[in-house]
Enzyme design. Sequence first.
Site, PDB file in Angstrom:
ATOM      1  N   GLN A   9       0.994  -1.165  -0.016  1.00  0.00           N
ATOM      2  CA  GLN A   9      -0.241  -0.121  -0.015  1.00  0.00           C
ATOM      3  C   GLN A   9       1.044   1.459   0.137  1.00  0.00           C
ATOM      4  O   GLN A   9       1.910   1.213   0.612  1.00  0.00           O
ATOM      5  CB  GLN A   9      -1.114   0.079   1.240  1.00  0.00           C
ATOM      6  CG  GLN A   9      -2.160   0.824   1.071  1.00  0.00           C
ATOM      7  CD  GLN A   9      -3.230   0.253   2.116  1.00  0.00           C
ATOM      8  OE1 GLN A   9      -3.207  -0.638   2.542  1.00  0.00           O
ATOM      9  NE2 GLN A   9      -4.308   1.480   2.554  1.00  0.00           N
ATOM     10  N   SER A  92       3.912  -6.224   2.750  1.00  0.00           N
ATOM     11  CA  SER A  92       2.776  -6.305   3.482  1.00  0.00           C
ATOM     12  C   SER A  92       1.536  -6.971   2.513  1.00  0.00           C
ATOM     13  O   SER A  92       1.741  -8.044   2.198  1.00  0.00           O
ATOM     14  CB  SER A  92       2.397  -4.723   3.722  1.00  0.00           C
ATOM     15  OG  SER A  92       1.202  -4.845   4.649  1.00  0.00           O
ATOM     16  N   LEU A  93       0.598  -6.382   2.031  1.00  0.00           N
ATOM     17  CA  LEU A  93      -0.403  -6.723   1.174  1.00  0.00           C
ATOM     18  C   LEU A  93       0.303  -7.640  -0.056  1.00  0.00           C
ATOM     19  O   LEU A  93      -0.298  -8.596  -0.511  1.00  0.00           O
ATOM     20  CB  LEU A  93      -1.330  -5.898   0.625  1.00  0.00           C
ATOM     21  CG  LEU A  93      -1.124  -4.841  -0.516  1.00  0.00           C
ATOM     22  CD1 LEU A  93      -1.523  -5.338  -1.728  1.00  0.00           C
ATOM     23  CD2 LEU A  93      -1.834  -3.650  -0.384  1.00  0.00           C
ATOM     24  N   ARG A 117      -9.651  -7.756   4.352  1.00  0.00           N
ATOM     25  CA  ARG A 117      -8.446  -7.508   5.342  1.00  0.00           C
ATOM     26  C   ARG A 117      -8.273  -5.934   5.158  1.00  0.00           C
ATOM     27  O   ARG A 117      -7.976  -5.492   6.093  1.00  0.00           O
ATOM     28  CB  ARG A 117      -6.986  -7.736   4.622  1.00  0.00           C
ATOM     29  CG  ARG A 117      -5.667  -7.593   5.290  1.00  0.00           C
ATOM     30  CD  ARG A 117      -4.652  -8.329   4.564  1.00  0.00           C
ATOM     31  NE  ARG A 117      -3.222  -7.947   5.168  1.00  0.00           N
ATOM     32  CZ  ARG A 117      -2.521  -6.947   4.795  1.00  0.00           C
ATOM     33  NH1 ARG A 117      -2.804  -6.118   3.954  1.00  0.00           N
ATOM     34  NH2 ARG A 117      -1.205  -6.675   5.536  1.00  0.00           N
ATOM     35  N   HIS A 201       0.103  -2.810  11.451  1.00  0.00           N
ATOM     36  CA  HIS A 201       1.034  -3.575  11.660  1.00  0.00           C
ATOM     37  C   HIS A 201       1.991  -3.350  13.250  1.00  0.00           C
ATOM     38  O   HIS A 201       2.833  -3.084  13.214  1.00  0.00           O
ATOM     39  CB  HIS A 201       2.336  -3.558  10.554  1.00  0.00           C
ATOM     40  CG  HIS A 201       2.100  -4.239   9.407  1.00  0.00           C
ATOM     41  ND1 HIS A 201       1.891  -5.538   9.307  1.00  0.00           N
ATOM     42  CD2 HIS A 201       1.998  -3.343   8.152  1.00  0.00           C
ATOM     43  CE1 HIS A 201       1.645  -5.666   7.977  1.00  0.00           C
ATOM     44  NE2 HIS A 201       1.601  -4.445   7.104  1.00  0.00           N
ATOM     45  N   GLN A 250       0.883 -11.501  10.399  1.00  0.00           N
ATOM     46  CA  GLN A 250       1.422 -10.434   9.827  1.00  0.00           C
ATOM     47  C   GLN A 250       0.645  -9.170   9.941  1.00  0.00           C
ATOM     48  O   GLN A 250       0.993  -7.869  10.012  1.00  0.00           O
ATOM     49  CB  GLN A 250       1.703 -10.708   8.216  1.00  0.00           C
ATOM     50  CG  GLN A 250       2.095  -9.402   7.243  1.00  0.00           C
ATOM     51  CD  GLN A 250       1.542  -9.320   6.193  1.00  0.00           C
ATOM     52  OE1 GLN A 250       0.317  -9.010   5.910  1.00  0.00           O
ATOM     53  NE2 GLN A 250       1.962  -9.457   4.891  1.00  0.00           N
TER      54      GLN A 250
END
Length: 312
Positions: A9, A92-93, A117, A201, A250
Site C-alpha cells: 500500500q 505487506s499486502l 483485510r 502492523h 503479519q
Amino acid sequence: MRAFVFPGQGAQALGMGRDVAQAYPAAQAIFDEVDNALGEKLSDIIWGEDLDALTLTQNAQPALMATSLAVMAALKAEGVGMDAASFVAGHSLGEYSALAAAGTFSVADTARLLRKRGEAMQAAVPVGQGAMAAVLGLDFDGVTKLAADAADGDVCQVANQNDPTQNVISGSKAAVERAVGMAKEAGAKRALLLPVSAPFHCAMMAPAADVMAEALGTVEMAAPVVPVVANVVAEAVSEPDRIRALLVEQVTGQVRWMSSVEWMGAQGVTEIWEIGAGKALSGMIRRINRDIECRAVLSPDDVKAAAAALEG
C-alpha cells in the site's frame, strides 16, 4: 538467481495497469476476474479519476494485487513463467500478490481476502486514534528504542523495517506523535507522520488479525510453486498451514523487508524484479544491497524488455 517482489500500500496510482491490460488480453482478464470476485467494477476506480476512492484501504489492497497479477499474466504471455524466479516476496499486502502469483491462492480468493483485510484493518481502530510515521536516518535498533521510549503506556511499535535509512512506526496517535517529537534528539534526520487511515502492523490491529484468521481458515490453499519469503520471519516458507499462520501474524507483526532482502541475497539472489505499481521496493532494495540488480516491471515496454532480458 532471481526473485519477483510485489509492492504494498502506498504504491497505488490512478491508471495503473491500464496500458498492460490494453496490450495483453490475459492482463485484462485478471482485472475482469477481480471485478467479478468483488461484485463491483474495481477497475473503474483504478482507471478513474478519484484518487481518494482508490486510496481507501479496502480498494487499494485488491487494486494493487490485481495490477501485479495482470503484469504477471503479461509476462507469462511473453513466455516468462514463475520458473524464472527462485523466490517471491511482497511488502505487506504484496505478500498476498506473491502468494497468488505462486499459486497458493486463486486470484478471486486473493481479491476477496484483501477486500476483507482492508475493511478489517480500517475497522480495527476508530479514525483519529492511531497513526504511523516514517523515521529517516536512524537504524533499526535506534528506532526500536525510540518507539519504546515514546510509548509511555500506549502502543508504539516498529511496523516496517524497510531499509537501512527508513523505518516506520505505528501505534496510538499520541505515542506516535511523541516519537516524532523525540526523533531528532534520538539521532534521526527527520520523522514525519504518514497520510494513512489506520495504524497498520501493530498490536492495535488485533481485531483485524482475528477476522483474517477466520477468513484464511475457509480458503483453499496450495503449496506455492516458488517459495515465498514471509514478512514476519524474513525467510522462505512453502507449507500452507505455516503460510496461513504467518499471514495472520503479519496483521499485527512487523514487515521485515530489509531482513527479507538480506536473506534473499544470502541465498544467492542477484536480480530482483518489482512486479506492479511504482518503484518504491527497487529503491529500498538498492539501499539494502547494492549488488542486487533491480528491474521495475509495469508497462508493456517493461514486460517486453524483461522477456528479452531472459532470452539474452
